[in-house]
Each structure stands twice: as C-alpha cells, then as structure tokens.
Design a protein around this motif. Structure first.
Motif, PDB file in Angstrom:
ATOM      1  N   ASP A 134      33.002  62.876  19.760  1.00  0.00           N
ATOM      2  CA  ASP A 134      31.615  63.298  19.590  1.00  0.00           C
ATOM      3  C   ASP A 134      31.439  64.761  19.992  1.00  0.00           C
ATOM      4  OD1 ASP A 134      28.766  62.965  19.190  1.00  0.00           O
ATOM      5  OD2 ASP A 134      28.562  62.884  21.368  1.00  0.00           O
ATOM      6  N   ASP A 135      30.606  65.469  19.251  1.00  0.00           N
ATOM      7  CA  ASP A 135      30.186  66.829  19.608  1.00  0.00           C
ATOM      8  C   ASP A 135      31.358  67.799  19.750  1.00  0.00           C
ATOM      9  OD1 ASP A 135      27.892  68.384  19.970  1.00  0.00           O
ATOM     10  OD2 ASP A 135      28.131  68.410  22.138  1.00  0.00           O
ATOM     11  N   GLY A 136      32.400  67.597  18.935  1.00  0.00           N
ATOM     12  CA  GLY A 136      33.521  68.529  18.913  1.00  0.00           C
ATOM     13  C   GLY A 136      34.360  68.560  20.168  1.00  0.00           C
ATOM     14  N   ARG A 137      34.337  67.464  20.967  1.00  0.00           N
ATOM     15  CA  ARG A 137      35.073  67.470  22.242  1.00  0.00           C
ATOM     16  C   ARG A 137      36.564  67.689  22.053  1.00  0.00           C
ATOM     17  NH1 ARG A 137      32.143  62.082  24.671  1.00  0.00           N
ATOM     18  NH2 ARG A 137      30.084  63.007  24.992  1.00  0.00           N
ATOM     19  N   GLY A 141      40.531  65.054  16.544  1.00  0.00           N
ATOM     20  CA  GLY A 141      39.948  63.871  15.923  1.00  0.00           C
ATOM     21  C   GLY A 141      39.537  64.105  14.491  1.00  0.00           C
ATOM     22  N   VAL A 142      39.260  65.356  14.143  1.00  0.00           N
ATOM     23  CA  VAL A 142      38.850  65.708  12.781  1.00  0.00           C
ATOM     24  C   VAL A 142      39.925  65.292  11.773  1.00  0.00           C
ATOM     25  CG1 VAL A 142      38.420  67.675  11.241  1.00  0.00           C
ATOM     26  CG2 VAL A 142      37.332  67.582  13.495  1.00  0.00           C
ATOM     27  N   LEU A 143      41.183  65.464  12.147  1.00  0.00           N
ATOM     28  CA  LEU A 143      42.291  65.163  11.234  1.00  0.00           C
ATOM     29  C   LEU A 143      42.479  63.666  11.030  1.00  0.00           C
ATOM     30  CD1 LEU A 143      44.871  67.764  12.605  1.00  0.00           C
ATOM     31  CD2 LEU A 143      43.367  67.996  10.610  1.00  0.00           C
ATOM     32  N   ASN A 144      42.073  62.858  12.007  1.00  0.00           N
ATOM     33  CA  ASN A 144      42.282  61.406  11.934  1.00  0.00           C
ATOM     34  C   ASN A 144      41.033  60.624  11.528  1.00  0.00           C
ATOM     35  OD1 ASN A 144      45.000  61.619  12.887  1.00  0.00           O
ATOM     36  ND2 ASN A 144      44.217  61.904  14.951  1.00  0.00           N
ATOM     37  N   ALA A 145      39.927  61.320  11.346  1.00  0.00           N
ATOM     38  CA  ALA A 145      38.663  60.648  11.047  1.00  0.00           C
ATOM     39  C   ALA A 145      38.573  60.228   9.585  1.00  0.00           C
ATOM     40  CB  ALA A 145      37.496  61.582  11.385  1.00  0.00           C
ATOM     41  N   ASP A 146      37.799  59.160   9.349  1.00  0.00           N
ATOM     42  CA  ASP A 146      37.461  58.771   7.976  1.00  0.00           C
ATOM     43  C   ASP A 146      36.356  59.672   7.436  1.00  0.00           C
ATOM     44  OD1 ASP A 146      39.185  56.503   8.101  1.00  0.00           O
ATOM     45  OD2 ASP A 146      37.622  55.397   9.179  1.00  0.00           O
ATOM     46  N   ILE A 147      35.448  60.044   8.335  1.00  0.00           N
ATOM     47  CA  ILE A 147      34.303  60.888   7.990  1.00  0.00           C
ATOM     48  C   ILE A 147      34.140  61.959   9.061  1.00  0.00           C
ATOM     49  CG2 ILE A 147      31.782  60.954   7.704  1.00  0.00           C
ATOM     50  CD1 ILE A 147      31.944  58.044   6.710  1.00  0.00           C
ATOM     51  N   VAL A 148      33.862  63.179   8.641  1.00  0.00           N
ATOM     52  CA  VAL A 148      33.599  64.275   9.572  1.00  0.00           C
ATOM     53  C   VAL A 148      32.204  64.817   9.288  1.00  0.00           C
ATOM     54  CG1 VAL A 148      34.305  66.558  10.364  1.00  0.00           C
ATOM     55  CG2 VAL A 148      36.041  64.883   9.698  1.00  0.00           C
ATOM     56  N   LEU A 149      31.388  64.907  10.327  1.00  0.00           N
ATOM     57  CA  LEU A 149      30.033  65.433  10.201  1.00  0.00           C
ATOM     58  C   LEU A 149      29.969  66.806  10.858  1.00  0.00           C
ATOM     59  CD1 LEU A 149      28.023  62.236  11.273  1.00  0.00           C
ATOM     60  CD2 LEU A 149      28.672  62.921   8.950  1.00  0.00           C
ATOM     61  N   ALA A 165      29.963  54.166  12.641  1.00  0.00           N
ATOM     62  CA  ALA A 165      31.018  53.433  13.358  1.00  0.00           C
ATOM     63  C   ALA A 165      30.766  51.931  13.282  1.00  0.00           C
ATOM     64  CB  ALA A 165      31.090  53.896  14.807  1.00  0.00           C
ATOM     65  N   LEU A 166      29.507  51.529  13.321  1.00  0.00           N
ATOM     66  CA  LEU A 166      29.176  50.109  13.194  1.00  0.00           C
ATOM     67  C   LEU A 166      29.538  49.572  11.822  1.00  0.00           C
ATOM     68  CD1 LEU A 166      25.707  50.021  14.992  1.00  0.00           C
ATOM     69  CD2 LEU A 166      27.864  49.084  15.834  1.00  0.00           C
ATOM     70  N   GLN A 167      29.695  50.482  10.854  1.00  0.00           N
ATOM     71  CA  GLN A 167      30.139  50.095   9.513  1.00  0.00           C
ATOM     72  C   GLN A 167      31.661  50.240   9.378  1.00  0.00           C
ATOM     73  OE1 GLN A 167      27.421  48.904   8.006  1.00  0.00           O
ATOM     74  NE2 GLN A 167      26.302  49.775   9.766  1.00  0.00           N
ATOM     75  N   ARG A 168      32.346  50.409  10.511  1.00  0.00           N
ATOM     76  CA  ARG A 168      33.815  50.465  10.626  1.00  0.00           C
ATOM     77  C   ARG A 168      34.424  51.791  10.178  1.00  0.00           C
ATOM     78  NH1 ARG A 168      30.605  46.221   9.775  1.00  0.00           N
ATOM     79  NH2 ARG A 168      31.378  44.297  10.658  1.00  0.00           N
ATOM     80  N   PHE A 169      33.646  52.866  10.119  1.00  0.00           N
ATOM     81  CA  PHE A 169      34.185  54.180   9.798  1.00  0.00           C
ATOM     82  C   PHE A 169      34.499  54.939  11.095  1.00  0.00           C
ATOM     83  CE2 PHE A 169      31.662  53.283   5.967  1.00  0.00           C
ATOM     84  CZ  PHE A 169      32.570  53.608   4.974  1.00  0.00           C
ATOM     85  N   LYS A 170      35.655  55.568  11.133  1.00  0.00           N
ATOM     86  CA  LYS A 170      35.997  56.436  12.258  1.00  0.00           C
ATOM     87  C   LYS A 170      35.385  57.813  11.973  1.00  0.00           C
ATOM     88  CE  LYS A 170      40.345  54.154  13.457  1.00  0.00           C
ATOM     89  NZ  LYS A 170      41.813  54.311  13.573  1.00  0.00           N
ATOM     90  N   VAL A 171      34.461  58.221  12.841  1.00  0.00           N
ATOM     91  CA  VAL A 171      33.697  59.442  12.588  1.00  0.00           C
ATOM     92  C   VAL A 171      33.880  60.451  13.719  1.00  0.00           C
ATOM     93  CG1 VAL A 171      31.426  60.381  12.021  1.00  0.00           C
ATOM     94  CG2 VAL A 171      31.967  58.010  11.412  1.00  0.00           C
ATOM     95  N   ALA A 172      34.139  61.699  13.335  1.00  0.00           N
ATOM     96  CA  ALA A 172      34.149  62.811  14.281  1.00  0.00           C
ATOM     97  C   ALA A 172      33.026  63.751  13.875  1.00  0.00           C
ATOM     98  CB  ALA A 172      35.484  63.545  14.239  1.00  0.00           C
ATOM     99  N   ASN A 173      32.336  64.326  14.844  1.00  0.00           N
ATOM    100  CA  ASN A 173      31.301  65.296  14.486  1.00  0.00           C
ATOM    101  C   ASN A 173      31.504  66.600  15.247  1.00  0.00           C
ATOM    102  OD1 ASN A 173      29.156  65.625  16.764  1.00  0.00           O
ATOM    103  ND2 ASN A 173      29.480  63.403  16.671  1.00  0.00           N
ATOM    104  N   ASP A 192      36.217  66.010   0.724  1.00  0.00           N
ATOM    105  CA  ASP A 192      35.461  64.818   0.328  1.00  0.00           C
ATOM    106  C   ASP A 192      35.066  63.946   1.511  1.00  0.00           C
ATOM    107  OD1 ASP A 192      35.403  65.474  -2.300  1.00  0.00           O
ATOM    108  OD2 ASP A 192      36.951  64.067  -2.945  1.00  0.00           O
ATOM    109  N   LYS A 193      35.774  64.074   2.626  1.00  0.00           N
ATOM    110  CA  LYS A 193      35.419  63.244   3.782  1.00  0.00           C
ATOM    111  C   LYS A 193      34.538  63.989   4.784  1.00  0.00           C
ATOM    112  CE  LYS A 193      39.301  63.832   7.047  1.00  0.00           C
ATOM    113  NZ  LYS A 193      40.353  63.098   7.793  1.00  0.00           N
ATOM    114  N   CYS A 194      34.157  65.218   4.436  1.00  0.00           N
ATOM    115  CA  CYS A 194      33.325  66.032   5.318  1.00  0.00           C
ATOM    116  C   CYS A 194      31.911  66.132   4.752  1.00  0.00           C
ATOM    117  CB  CYS A 194      33.932  67.414   5.469  1.00  0.00           C
ATOM    118  SG  CYS A 194      33.035  68.473   6.635  1.00  0.00           S
ATOM    119  N   PHE A 195      30.920  66.018   5.628  1.00  0.00           N
ATOM    120  CA  PHE A 195      29.511  66.096   5.223  1.00  0.00           C
ATOM    121  C   PHE A 195      28.768  67.035   6.171  1.00  0.00           C
ATOM    122  CE2 PHE A 195      31.123  62.151   3.581  1.00  0.00           C
ATOM    123  CZ  PHE A 195      30.539  62.045   2.324  1.00  0.00           C
TER     124      PHE A 195
END
Length: 280
Positions: A134-137, A141-149, A165-173, A192-195
């Motif tokens: 979370d919050d770029g700590r 994690g960006v490389l291993n995430a399903d979604i990056v915000l 995450a509750l929908q089972r996506f690994k997310v880094a922001n 495509d995995k970055c928003f």
C-alpha cells in the motif's frame, strides 16, 4: 488394552472424517497413540470400496467415511454389511436433511469444500498483498501485482486496493508526488494492468480540506490549495502518459463503481488475449 483402528474413506482428502473420528476416539482413548488412523483419499471406484471393506474386516477396523455420491455410500454400506464391518456415514444424513428442507437434489460433486477453502486463502493472500504494498511502501510489489493503481493523494487508492483484494486481485498502489521520482518498476510493467486515478481539482480540494480538519489542522495548507492540486495533476498526467496506462476519473464514482470498471477492463483484455491465441 484393545487397539482402536479407523479406516478414513473419502472422495476428497478425508481431513473432516479424520478429525471427527479423533474427537470420538478421545472419549475412549485419551492416549491417541493407541488409536490407528489409515486414510483412503480420493476414492472414486466401487471396487476400491469393496477392497477397503475386506481390509477392514481383516483388521477389525471401523470405517468412517465422507462420500458425497449416494451410489458410493450405498455400495460401501452393502460391502460392510456383508462383512459385519462397522461403518459411519458422516455426510449422508446431513445431506438428506438439507435435501428435505430445500427440496433440492445435491450436486454430489467431490471436493467442493476444498475449492471453497482455496478461494478463501486466495482472498486472504490478496488482502495481505494489498496491505504490504500500500502507498508505495515497497515498489517491488508493482512487478508481482495483478493490478497497479497510481494517483495523487486522496484519490481512493487504498480503499480501492482493499476492495479489489476482496475480489482476489493482488493490488499495489503508488502515490504520485511532483517532488518524488516514481519508482522505475512502474515503467517495466504491462500497461494493461496499470490504472491511473484522476479527480477534479474542485472535488479534491474539498476532500483534502476535510482531511486537514479531521487531523486538527488548518484547511488553508498548501496540500489543499487548488493550484497545488493542479500541479500534482500535471505531474500525474506526465507519468501515466509515459506508462501508457488507462486513466479513470473517480470524481463522481464510488469505490465499487471504479472497481467494476477496472475488473471489466481486465476481463475484456483477458478474453481478447485468449481470442488472439486461438486465432494463431
């Protein structure tokens, strides 16, 4: 002292039946070293049940079983009856009762509970991932995430990460600040995995003022001023243009709505990749 022997029979793993058998055995043998447990997992054929019944007769074992198919349960009862082997059905009576209450037939598909368990652990893993990155700590994690915000402060990156995450996506922001160079990992991932999350300066101005007041600070700090927000948005646009990611305006969207947009785009891209692979 006579040794107590159990044969645990299941069309799945057999953990449930073994735990129940141990609970019952503990009422007779507090020293479970005098209790023998042999597990027969993933039983799919009636011929296997017949052989297990024969072995139980030879060893004077009690069969405890969890079989979801009624024909398999009936077969085991018949085999044990012929050999005077004690057998205990743990699932059948419960399933009969539920069938009567719901007036529905069970699917009789083995392993569904384990599938649910795996789904639960995937969800927990995704939640832990979202908290850790979370919050770029940790930009790794960006490389291993399903979604990056990515987005500037107060654009709902953290609550959106948890919801996804509750929908089972690994997310880094990752927060974007003009004075701080974005992590290099952002430019290495599949766009495509970055928003990118953007918001109108006016709405963000109001949100940040409320945040400052909640923290017991004055609401006229630079953090909440419109010109500072516009500066951050200019920086945000430079970064997301370089990444080439999708940008979503969250100004008038609830977290759930933004999540649905992201999930829809992820699914569309997945199906498009599958379609292209099939055409090759």
């Amino acid at each position: 002292m006579k040794k107590l022997k159990f044969f645990i029979v299941s069309d799945s793993v057999g953990e449930t039946a073994e735990l129940v058998a141990k609970a019952a055995a503990s009422q007779f043998r507090q020293d479970l070293d005098t209790v023998s447990m042999k597990r027969f997992s993933h039983i799919e054929e009636k011929s296997q049940l017949e052989e297990i019944a024969w072995l139980a007769e030879q060893q004077q074992a009690v069969i405890v079983y969890t079989l979801v198919r009624s024909d398999m349960r009936d077969a085991l009862i018949a085999y044990c009856g012929r050999r005077d082997v004690q057998c205990i059905d743990l699932l059948g009576p419960i399933m009969h009762s539920i069938e009567h209450v719901l007036d529905e037939r069970p699917t009789e598909e083995p392993g569904l509970v384990r599938q649910l368990d795996e789904d639960y652990f995937r969800k927990i893993e995704a939640i832990e991932f979202a908290v850790k990155y979370d919050d770029g700590r940790d930009p790794r994690g960006v490389l291993n995430a399903d979604i990056v915000l990515v987005g500037i402060s107060r654009t709902s990156k953290t609550p959106l990460s948890q919801y996804l995450a509750l929908q089972r996506f690994k997310v880094a922001n990752v927060p974007l600040v003009p004075e701080v160079e974005p992590p290099a990992e952002l430019y290495e991932i599949d766009p495509d995995k970055c928003f990118g999350l953007v918001i109108s300066p006016e709405i963000l101005n109001s949100i940040r003022k409320e945040r400052l007041i909640a923290l017991g600070l004055k609401d006229d700090a630079s953090y909440a001023k419109v010109d500072r927000i516009e500066q951050e948005i200019i920086h945000f646009n430079k970064v997301v243009n370089k990444i080439g990611c999708t940008v979503i305006d969250v100004s008038n969207r609830a977290v759930e709505e933004t999540a649905n947009v992201i999930i829809s785009k992820m699914n569309s891209r997945k199906f498009e990749r599958i379609r292209k692979d099939l055409q090759r």
